[in-house]
Structure formats: structure tokens, C-alpha cells
Write a protein that holds these residues in place. Structure first.
Motif, PDB file in Angstrom:
ATOM      1  N   GLY A 101     -21.090 -30.355  65.740  1.00  0.00           N
ATOM      2  CA  GLY A 101     -20.538 -30.416  64.398  1.00  0.00           C
ATOM      3  C   GLY A 101     -20.664 -29.099  63.648  1.00  0.00           C
ATOM      4  O   GLY A 101     -21.238 -28.127  64.152  1.00  0.00           O
ATOM      5  N   GLY A 102     -20.120 -29.072  62.445  1.00  0.00           N
ATOM      6  CA  GLY A 102     -20.175 -27.872  61.626  1.00  0.00           C
ATOM      7  C   GLY A 102     -19.186 -26.815  62.082  1.00  0.00           C
ATOM      8  O   GLY A 102     -18.319 -27.053  62.924  1.00  0.00           O
ATOM      9  N   ARG A 103     -19.325 -25.641  61.561  1.00  0.00           N
ATOM     10  CA  ARG A 103     -18.429 -24.538  61.894  1.00  0.00           C
ATOM     11  C   ARG A 103     -18.919 -23.874  63.177  1.00  0.00           C
ATOM     12  O   ARG A 103     -20.117 -23.686  63.368  1.00  0.00           O
ATOM     13  N   ILE A 104     -17.985 -23.534  64.049  1.00  0.00           N
ATOM     14  CA  ILE A 104     -18.379 -22.927  65.315  1.00  0.00           C
ATOM     15  C   ILE A 104     -17.566 -21.666  65.600  1.00  0.00           C
ATOM     16  O   ILE A 104     -16.441 -21.519  65.148  1.00  0.00           O
ATOM     17  N   THR A 105     -18.213 -20.789  66.355  1.00  0.00           N
ATOM     18  CA  THR A 105     -17.562 -19.618  66.915  1.00  0.00           C
ATOM     19  C   THR A 105     -17.801 -19.653  68.414  1.00  0.00           C
ATOM     20  O   THR A 105     -18.943 -19.876  68.852  1.00  0.00           O
ATOM     21  N   GLU A 159     -13.876 -25.316  61.918  1.00  0.00           N
ATOM     22  CA  GLU A 159     -14.455 -26.649  61.817  1.00  0.00           C
ATOM     23  C   GLU A 159     -13.409 -27.654  62.284  1.00  0.00           C
ATOM     24  O   GLU A 159     -12.213 -27.471  62.028  1.00  0.00           O
ATOM     25  N   ILE A 160     -13.852 -28.695  62.965  1.00  0.00           N
ATOM     26  CA  ILE A 160     -12.936 -29.664  63.581  1.00  0.00           C
ATOM     27  C   ILE A 160     -12.937 -30.956  62.779  1.00  0.00           C
ATOM     28  O   ILE A 160     -13.992 -31.465  62.381  1.00  0.00           O
ATOM     29  N   PHE A 161     -11.736 -31.495  62.581  1.00  0.00           N
ATOM     30  CA  PHE A 161     -11.578 -32.745  61.832  1.00  0.00           C
ATOM     31  C   PHE A 161     -10.725 -33.724  62.640  1.00  0.00           C
ATOM     32  O   PHE A 161      -9.969 -33.293  63.507  1.00  0.00           O
ATOM     33  N   PRO A 162     -10.848 -35.047  62.387  1.00  0.00           N
ATOM     34  CA  PRO A 162     -11.710 -35.664  61.380  1.00  0.00           C
ATOM     35  C   PRO A 162     -13.185 -35.648  61.788  1.00  0.00           C
ATOM     36  O   PRO A 162     -13.496 -35.543  62.978  1.00  0.00           O
ATOM     37  N   GLN A 221     -20.209 -41.168  64.009  1.00  0.00           N
ATOM     38  CA  GLN A 221     -21.487 -40.881  64.665  1.00  0.00           C
ATOM     39  C   GLN A 221     -21.879 -39.425  64.445  1.00  0.00           C
ATOM     40  O   GLN A 221     -21.030 -38.550  64.259  1.00  0.00           O
ATOM     41  N   ASP A 222     -23.155 -39.167  64.509  1.00  0.00           N
ATOM     42  CA  ASP A 222     -23.652 -37.802  64.432  1.00  0.00           C
ATOM     43  C   ASP A 222     -23.549 -37.175  65.820  1.00  0.00           C
ATOM     44  O   ASP A 222     -24.526 -37.004  66.542  1.00  0.00           O
TER      45      ASP A 222
END
Length: 346
Positions: free
Chosen positions: A146-150, A163-166, A170-171
Motif C-alpha cells: 500500500g501507499g505510494r511506491i517507486t 499510488e494504486i486505487f481503489p 483488507q490491509d
């Protein structure tokens, strides 16, 4: 101990009815099968991905989402997602969507695939078979956090602070590694601390004991706790009122399907003799009355310590009413026997 159903959405000639079921009808039947599995209290339903005429499902997440809208408790997973020929970002987006529709019941079973039709279909080179999977799995696991990734690799465009949506309910959507039993797959799952699913469709399940032991040993060496190193198995099977009825009803369908696949791969015809041998206590088929199938799963649990078992049914095409009935028996008769036995073991 989790129990569930696996299916590929087989859509070939049905020896019992004398007709070939269409893809649309098979997909609608699948949704009813997911509903039945939820109704009778099974834990998991997994749907495989293929890109060929004899299987109706190319997008497991779409089928599972249709089932999610009509169920309440059952977990829903691919079985498998052919990650090597897909894009991890799109995979995670689709399963995050499924997770929202199901209110947190989605899982991903990632594999390299035993069929190769998807590679040329989506423009991938089979010479990159291993690199594709390793790199895409690495990205999928980063997306799971989760969160922003590089991220940067060689087989797809890099990602920079995205960042990926939706967002899933779940965590982090659970990810399992699917394997045909190679040490390389077991080592990969162990080093990453991911649960392992073994497809056991021939010979004896106990031939895989060394792979399971190796996986747990490698996982421990990598610093992962034992409870994280879960093992599941998937095997062909069919449940009916008596052993003889089950054996006779299931053979025409599995023989048709396995002979068709064998013709492509240079195997001989699927014989009744081999079928009967694999129904024996140490064989890979789980076919018979509820008591017979339950006893075989209990023994597998005792000897290999698996924490999840899925019954792949049907193999080939069978009348829909028979498939629903075997799922019902698996949930109402087999599952209680197995769960009680596992409680006693603990």
C-alpha cells in the motif's frame, strides 16, 4: 483447516448429457456454484485463469466479483492468476475492486501457469518465462504494502511515486504462490514468507512431502515464523452418496478432459486402471462418499500439516446439478468431519 472448491470453468463435451456446454452457460453456472459453496459454509472458492476454448474463464476476478455480490462469508481467490503474462498493477487494481465488492474477502494466487497460450496472446516471450514471474511478483508484493511506491525493473515501465486505487478493504490482499511442486517455487515462496499452494493431480500427494519440508526449512532459515509458512493443496475430486457411485459418475468427465490434455502433451489415454489406482488411500484423487473423502483429507493433514485443502471439481464437464450436489456434500458432510478431527489433533 480451511476447505474449499477450485474450478477452471471447464467447457467441453459432457459424456453424460452428450452436449458441449457453452461458455456463457458455464460462467452462469459458476456463479451458482460459488453461491452454493458459501451457503454450505465452505471457506474458500478459487477460479483458474486460462485462454483456450476448453475453459470458460479468462478473468477470474470478474467471475469472483459476480459471486461476491451474492455471497456473505466465503473467501474468493484466483486459482491461479498467470502473473507472468499480466500486469501487476492491473492485477492488484482488479483484486482491490473485488475486495471492495466482497467487503474484504479477496485473495490472489499467483503462478506462472501450466499452459502457455497467454504468453503469445499478450506479447510475451517464453524465453523470459522465469524473469517475467520473478520481476512481476516483486512489483505485486510492493503494491500489496500500500501507499505510494517507486519501482523499476527490466520487463515493464518503471513507477515513480505512484499510488494504486481503489484501496482494498483488507490491509494488503493476501497473496499465495501456486506451484506444481518444483523446489524452485518452494524456495521462492519460503524466502519471501508467502504461503504455498501445491497442485497435486497425479501420483501420490505424499511424493510432495520433501517439497513441503524443504519449504518450511527454507522459510525458517529466512527468519519467517512457522505460522506464516502455510501450505495448501489442490486435487481433483468428486463427492457422492457412495464410493462406487462417485467413482462411476466422475470417470467419464475426468477421462475426457485428461485425455484431451494428454493428447497435446504426448501422454497416453487416461485409463480406468490409473484412475482406480489414484482413488486408493495414497492416491491423488479424492473421490467417494463424504466419509471416504473426509478420511483422506484428515490423513493428508496428519502427515503433511496442510492448513487448506481445495477440491477441484468438476474436471471436464458434468451436469450442473451434480456439481452443485458434490459442493453441497463437501460443505455439509465432509467439512464437519474434517474440522472435528483437526480440533481433536490440536
Amino acid at each position: 483447516m480451511e476447505l474449499g472448491i477450485n474450478t477452471f470453468g471447464d467447457s467441453i463435451f459432457d459424456p453424460q448429457t452428450g452436449r458441449t456446454i457453452g461458455h456463457g452457460e458455464r460462467l452462469r453456472n459458476l456463479v451458482e456454484e460459488i453461491e452454493m459453496a458459501d451457503k454450505v459454509g465452505l471457506d474458500i472458492f478459487t477460479v483458474g485463469e486460462h485462454h483456450r476454448k476448453d475453459y470458460a474463464v479468462t478473468s477470474p476476478d470478474v467471475v469472483l466479483a459476480a459471486g461476491a455480490a451474492k455471497t456473505e462469508n466465503i473467501r474468493l481467490s484466483s486459482g491461479v492468476t498467470v502473473l507472468s503474462s499480466d500486469d501487476p498493477v492491473r492485477v492488484y487494481e482488479r483484486f482491490a475492486t473485488l475486495d471492495g465488492i466482497s467487503n474484504g474477502r479477496a485473495e490472489i494466487m499467483a503462478g506462472r501457469g501450466s499452459f502457455i497460450e497467454s504468453f503469445p496472446l499478450f506479447g510475451y516471450d517464453l524465453n523470459d518465462y522465469n524473469q517475467l514471474f520473478d520481476e512481476k511478483l516483486d512489483l505485486l508484493l510492493k503494491l500489496q504494502q500500500g501507499g505510494r511506491i517507486t519501482w523499476e525493473g527490466e520487463m515493464r515501465a518503471p513507477l515513480k511515486d505512484v499510488e494504486i486505487f481503489p484501496e482494498p478493504v483488507q490491509d494488503g490482499i493476501p497473496i499465495w504462490i501456486a506451484s506444481g511442486g518444483t523446489p524452485q517455487s518452494a524456495a521462492r515462496a519460503a524466502q519471501l514468507g508467502l504461503p504455498l499452494v501445491l497442485a497435486i493431480i497425479g501420483g501420490s500427494p505424499y511424493q510432495f512431502q520433501r517439497v513441503v519440508d524443504f519449504y518450511r526449512q527454507m522459510g525458517a532459515q529466512a527468519g519467517h515464523p512457522p505460522e506464516q509458512l502455510r501450505v495448501a493443496t489442490n486435487s481433483h475430486g468428486f463427492v457422492w452418496d457412495t464410493d462406487e457411485e462417485a467413482k462411476d459418475m466422475f470417470f467419464p468427465a475426468i477421462s475426457q478432459a485428461m485425455t484431451n490434455i494428454g493428447r497435446e502433451r504426448g501422454w497416453g489415454a487416461y485409463s480406468r486402471e490409473n484412475y482406480e489406482r489414484m482413488i486408493e488411500p495414497d492416491g491423488a484423487l479424492y473421490i467417494g462418499s463424504p466419509e471416504t473423502v473426509a478420511a483422506k483429507i484428515i490423513e493428508l493433514r496428519k502427515r503433511m500439516g496442510i492448513t487448506r485443502f481445495t477440491l477441484q471439481t468438476p474436471v471436464g464437464t458434468m451436469p450442473h446439478e451434480q456439481v452443485l450436489r458434490t459442493i453441497e456434500l463437501f460443505g455439509t458432510k465432509v467439512a464437519p468431519i474434517v474440522r472435528d478431527a483437526v480440533k481433536d489433533m490440536e
